[in-house]
Write an enzyme that holds these catalytic residues in place. Structure first.
Site, PDB file in Angstrom:
ATOM      1  N   LYS A 157      -7.245  -9.914   8.357  1.00  0.00           N
ATOM      2  CA  LYS A 157      -6.276  -8.936   7.852  1.00  0.00           C
ATOM      3  C   LYS A 157      -4.927  -9.035   8.582  1.00  0.00           C
ATOM      4  O   LYS A 157      -4.827  -9.703   9.618  1.00  0.00           O
ATOM      5  CB  LYS A 157      -6.876  -7.535   7.998  1.00  0.00           C
TER       6      LYS A 157
ATOM      7  N   TYR B 198      -9.867  -4.258  -3.907  1.00  0.00           N
ATOM      8  CA  TYR B 198     -10.501  -3.064  -3.331  1.00  0.00           C
ATOM      9  C   TYR B 198     -10.744  -1.972  -4.371  1.00  0.00           C
ATOM     10  O   TYR B 198     -10.840  -0.794  -4.021  1.00  0.00           O
ATOM     11  CB  TYR B 198      -9.631  -2.505  -2.202  1.00  0.00           C
TER      12      TYR B 198
ATOM     13  N   ASN C 273      -8.921  -2.993  10.991  1.00  0.00           N
ATOM     14  CA  ASN C 273     -10.158  -3.466  11.621  1.00  0.00           C
ATOM     15  C   ASN C 273     -10.341  -4.984  11.549  1.00  0.00           C
ATOM     16  O   ASN C 273     -11.448  -5.492  11.482  1.00  0.00           O
ATOM     17  CB  ASN C 273     -11.370  -2.706  11.059  1.00  0.00           C
TER      18      ASN C 273
ATOM     19  N   GLU D 124     -16.189 -11.804  -4.893  1.00  0.00           N
ATOM     20  CA  GLU D 124     -14.991 -11.864  -4.042  1.00  0.00           C
ATOM     21  C   GLU D 124     -14.502 -13.300  -3.879  1.00  0.00           C
ATOM     22  O   GLU D 124     -13.298 -13.555  -3.835  1.00  0.00           O
ATOM     23  CB  GLU D 124     -15.293 -11.221  -2.687  1.00  0.00           C
TER      24      GLU D 124
ATOM     25  N   ARG E 155     -14.969  -6.549  15.688  1.00  0.00           N
ATOM     26  CA  ARG E 155     -14.203  -5.309  15.541  1.00  0.00           C
ATOM     27  C   ARG E 155     -14.225  -4.483  16.824  1.00  0.00           C
ATOM     28  O   ARG E 155     -13.228  -3.859  17.185  1.00  0.00           O
ATOM     29  CB  ARG E 155     -14.746  -4.501  14.362  1.00  0.00           C
TER      30      ARG E 155
ATOM     31  N   HIS F 106     -12.326  -8.472   7.050  1.00  0.00           N
ATOM     32  CA  HIS F 106     -13.184  -7.986   5.961  1.00  0.00           C
ATOM     33  C   HIS F 106     -14.309  -8.997   5.758  1.00  0.00           C
ATOM     34  O   HIS F 106     -14.101 -10.201   5.918  1.00  0.00           O
ATOM     35  CB  HIS F 106     -12.387  -7.863   4.657  1.00  0.00           C
TER      36      HIS F 106
HETATM   37  P1  CMP Z   1     -13.259  -3.530   4.667  1.00  0.00           P
HETATM   38  O1  CMP Z   1     -14.508  -4.100   5.216  1.00  0.00           O
HETATM   39  O2  CMP Z   1     -12.158  -4.478   4.323  1.00  0.00           O
HETATM   40  O3  CMP Z   1     -13.603  -2.650   3.374  1.00  0.00           O
HETATM   41  C1  CMP Z   1     -12.835  -1.560   2.947  1.00  0.00           C
HETATM   42  C2  CMP Z   1     -11.750  -1.215   3.932  1.00  0.00           C
HETATM   43  O4  CMP Z   1     -11.241   0.091   3.793  1.00  0.00           O
HETATM   44  C3  CMP Z   1     -12.333  -1.230   5.340  1.00  0.00           C
HETATM   45  O5  CMP Z   1     -12.651  -2.509   5.749  1.00  0.00           O
HETATM   46  C4  CMP Z   1     -11.227  -0.539   6.099  1.00  0.00           C
HETATM   47  O6  CMP Z   1     -10.105  -1.373   6.346  1.00  0.00           O
HETATM   48  C5  CMP Z   1     -10.856   0.533   5.088  1.00  0.00           C
HETATM   49  N1  CMP Z   1     -11.596   1.778   5.349  1.00  0.00           N
HETATM   50  C6  CMP Z   1     -12.890   2.032   5.146  1.00  0.00           C
HETATM   51  N2  CMP Z   1     -13.222   3.291   5.472  1.00  0.00           N
HETATM   52  C7  CMP Z   1     -12.073   3.860   5.895  1.00  0.00           C
HETATM   53  C8  CMP Z   1     -11.745   5.142   6.370  1.00  0.00           C
HETATM   54  N3  CMP Z   1     -12.672   6.112   6.463  1.00  0.00           N
HETATM   55  N4  CMP Z   1     -10.475   5.382   6.706  1.00  0.00           N
HETATM   56  C9  CMP Z   1      -9.552   4.414   6.603  1.00  0.00           C
HETATM   57  N5  CMP Z   1      -9.784   3.152   6.164  1.00  0.00           N
HETATM   58  C10 CMP Z   1     -11.040   2.887   5.825  1.00  0.00           C
END
Ligand code: CMP
Length: 142
Positions: free
Chosen positions: A14, A54, A117, A131, A107, A120
């Site tokens: 990311k 997403y 984070n 995906e 992470r 993904h």
């Molecule tokens: P990812 O694994 O890319 O899948 C969905 C993304 O949404 C996740 O990682 C985070 O970057 C984001 N995400 C998921 N839950 C939350 C949350 N509670 N608050 C903010 N961002 C979130």
């Protein structure tokens, strides 16, 4: 053929990963866990692409911020291969929230918060297939 899909998953490094200049360290961790990069793209996602990728989260409160974050800089999209790729990658990256991620996970070590984070990973072989096709159309021919 189906067996092949179990062995591949999609990862996205990311914008925070690129911003922190830790691409090498993250990829090194993946290589050490036996992942091979079988396809890759560096790109800056458009709003439309990020929203499409997403879309399962479109009704969540964090959706707009997530799109803003994912389009804030370049990302690196990788197709990774190893035995049991989907499950293993989820294990190696750790929980969405770095505070909840296990010691030793990517992470836990590098991420700032639930949104920023670092990486993904697909959450099931079915989603990995979707995906991978999203970013590499025609790459998997069913
Ligand atoms: P990812 O694994 O890319 O899948 C969905 C993304 O949404 C996740 O990682 C985070 O970057 C984001 N995400 C998921 N839950 C939350 C949350 N509670 N608050 C903010 N961002 C979130």
């Amino acid at each position: 053929m189906e067996q092949e899909y179990e062995n591949r998953t999609l990862a996205i490094l990311k914008p925070d990963c690129i911003e922190k200049k830790i691409i090498g360290r993250v990829i090194s961790r993946l290589e050490n866990e036996g992942f091979e990069i079988v396809a890759g793209r560096v790109c800056k996602l458009t709003d439309k692409e990020a929203e499409g990728f997403y879309r399962v989260h479109q009704n969540k409160g964090f959706f707009r911020d997530l799109i803003k974050f994912m389009t804030s800089g370049k990302v690196i999209v990788l197709v990774l291969q190893r035995e049991n790729a989907v499950e293993k990658l989820r294990e190696v990256i750790g929980a969405t929230d770095p505070a909840e991620a296990k010691e030793g996970t990517i992470r836990r070590e590098f991420a700032d918060n639930k949104q920023n984070n670092i990486i993904h990973a697909s959450d099931s072989p079915e989603n990995a297939k979707k995906e991978i096709s999203f970013f590499f159309p025609g790459y998997i021919l069913i």
